[in-house]
Design a protein around this motif. Structure first.
Motif, short mmCIF file in Angstrom:
data_model
loop_
_atom_site.label_atom_id
_atom_site.label_comp_id
_atom_site.label_asym_id
_atom_site.label_seq_id
_atom_site.Cartn_x
_atom_site.Cartn_y
_atom_site.Cartn_z
N MET A 1 0.79 -1.18 -0.18
CA MET A 1 0.03 0.00 -0.10
C MET A 1 1.03 1.37 -0.04
N GLN A 2 0.24 2.34 -0.19
CA GLN A 2 1.08 3.86 -0.27
C GLN A 2 0.40 4.80 0.87
N GLY A 3 1.38 5.37 1.38
CA GLY A 3 1.14 6.46 2.33
C GLY A 3 2.17 7.51 2.42
N TYR A 4 1.85 8.62 3.27
CA TYR A 4 2.56 9.69 3.41
C TYR A 4 2.97 9.69 4.75
N ILE A 5 4.38 9.62 5.36
CA ILE A 5 5.00 9.80 6.61
C ILE A 5 4.73 10.85 7.30
N LEU A 6 3.96 10.90 8.46
CA LEU A 6 3.40 12.14 9.26
C LEU A 6 4.55 12.25 10.49
N ASP A 7 5.12 11.27 10.74
CA ASP A 7 6.11 11.35 11.95
C ASP A 7 6.99 10.10 11.80
N VAL A 8 8.17 10.54 12.48
CA VAL A 8 9.10 9.38 12.96
C VAL A 8 9.80 9.68 14.24
N LYS A 9 9.61 8.67 15.04
CA LYS A 9 10.30 8.89 16.26
C LYS A 9 11.25 7.65 16.65
N PRO A 10 12.46 7.94 16.98
CA PRO A 10 13.51 7.22 17.22
C PRO A 10 13.05 6.36 18.83
N VAL A 11 13.53 5.13 18.77
CA VAL A 11 13.32 4.22 20.01
C VAL A 11 14.56 3.71 20.23
N LYS A 12 14.54 2.65 21.08
CA LYS A 12 16.00 1.93 21.50
C LYS A 12 16.71 1.43 20.09
N ASP A 13 17.71 1.49 20.18
CA ASP A 13 19.08 0.91 19.29
C ASP A 13 18.68 1.10 18.01
N ASP A 14 18.13 2.71 17.75
CA ASP A 14 18.00 3.17 16.35
C ASP A 14 16.85 2.57 15.63
N ASP A 15 15.94 1.67 16.39
CA ASP A 15 14.69 1.59 15.76
C ASP A 15 13.82 2.75 15.81
N ILE A 46 5.68 6.71 0.47
CA ILE A 46 6.43 5.49 0.26
C ILE A 46 5.21 4.31 0.10
N ASP A 47 5.89 3.34 -0.61
CA ASP A 47 4.98 1.97 -0.83
C ASP A 47 5.65 1.16 0.31
N PHE A 48 4.54 0.49 0.91
CA PHE A 48 5.32 -0.34 2.14
C PHE A 48 4.33 -1.45 2.38
N GLU A 49 4.43 -2.45 3.21
CA GLU A 49 4.02 -3.53 3.88
C GLU A 49 3.79 -3.33 5.33
N ILE A 50 2.80 -3.96 5.99
CA ILE A 50 2.77 -4.11 7.33
C ILE A 50 2.68 -5.55 7.91
N GLU A 51 3.69 -6.04 8.73
CA GLU A 51 3.56 -7.25 9.17
C GLU A 51 3.08 -7.35 10.57
N HIS A 52 2.03 -8.18 10.77
CA HIS A 52 1.28 -8.05 12.16
C HIS A 52 2.00 -9.37 12.93
N ASN A 53 2.16 -8.89 14.20
CA ASN A 53 2.53 -9.92 15.12
C ASN A 53 1.52 -10.14 16.23
N LEU A 54 1.09 -11.22 16.75
CA LEU A 54 0.29 -11.50 17.98
C LEU A 54 0.77 -10.99 19.39
N ARG A 55 2.25 -10.79 19.25
CA ARG A 55 3.02 -10.53 20.51
C ARG A 55 3.04 -8.88 20.51
N SER A 56 2.71 -8.14 19.42
CA SER A 56 2.69 -6.64 19.57
C SER A 56 1.35 -5.96 19.14
N ASP A 57 1.20 -4.98 19.59
CA ASP A 57 -0.14 -4.19 19.12
C ASP A 57 0.36 -3.16 17.80
N ILE A 58 1.58 -3.14 17.72
CA ILE A 58 2.09 -2.33 16.43
C ILE A 58 2.55 -3.16 15.44
N GLY A 59 2.18 -3.15 14.40
CA GLY A 59 2.64 -3.66 13.12
C GLY A 59 4.02 -3.49 12.86
N ARG A 60 4.82 -4.33 12.02
CA ARG A 60 6.10 -3.85 11.72
C ARG A 60 6.20 -3.50 10.32
#
Length: 205
Positions: A1-15, A46-60
């Motif tokens: 899918m396609q989208g516009y990046i509204l915000d980027v926040k750094p977290v641990k280890d440059d993630d 960007i064009d991107f995909e989101i990978e979902h994981n049952l262990r996290s509420d936030i997709g990768r």
């Protein structure tokens, strides 16, 4: 899918935590740091995909490909674009579902900016946003004293009209503001006036 990046926040280890506007939804995603990852920033399409994981509420966020604008190397245009896009992040805080208007607005604006002055183009897009949300005050009534405005007018945050004597803000001819609001035209505004309107816009959508 396609989208516009509204915000980027750094977290641990440059993630990164990346917020993305798509045609019908605002996604909050997690991007793991990696040398092979493409560079991303606020305002990028960007064009991107989101990978979902049952262990996290936030997709990768994965398989990211940047979709360049013709003017991406124009520093003035990119700076103005990023400041405008950043305002969408706060505008849509705590909102997930939305209609396609906003995505389409940014698509149209990115093309308009190829040939048009960036601030004039963004202000015109903002006027369309205000109209879409029912916040474009074409009754020309002062929000401070609730009396109809005649002759000269001032604008405050969100382009809300006021009497100059009530708001102590810059004066404009009412006819020029009517032209701006009703015809989405800035042709009669000087560069200095555009700069003033731009600073009002930056106070928040």
């Amino acid at each position: 899918m396609q989208g516009y990046i509204l915000d980027v926040k750094p977290v641990k280890d440059d993630d990164l935590i990346v917020t993305i506007l798509t045609p019908t939804k605002v996604y909050t995603t997690y991007r793991f740091y990696g040398a092979r990852h493409s560079n991303i920033n606020v305002g990028y399409k960007i064009d991107f995909e989101i990978e979902h994981n049952l262990r996290s509420d936030i997709g990768r966020l994965r398989d990211v490909m940047q979709l360049n604008y013709e003017w991406i190397l124009d520093a003035k245009k990119m700076y103005a674009w990023q400041r405008f896009i950043k305002l969408f992040y706060y505008h849509f805080k705590d909102i997930e579902e939305l209609d396609e208007f906003y995505f389409d607005l940014l698509n149209a604006l990115s093309h308009l900016m190829i040939k048009q002055n960036e601030k004039r183009a963004i202000i015109q897009a903002y006027l369309k946003l205000l109209e879409h949300e029912g916040r474009l005050h074409v009754d020309y009534t002062c929000f401070l004293c609730d009396i109809e405005i005649e002759g000269e007018i001032s604008l405050v945050r969100s382009f809300v009209p006021a009497h100059p004597q009530c708001s102590f803000a810059r004066k404009f001819k009412l006819s020029k503001i009517k032209e701006m609001f009703e015809q989405n035209s800035l042709i009669n505004f000087s560069d200095d006036e555009i700069k003033y309107l731009w600073h009002i816009l930056l106070q928040g959508l």
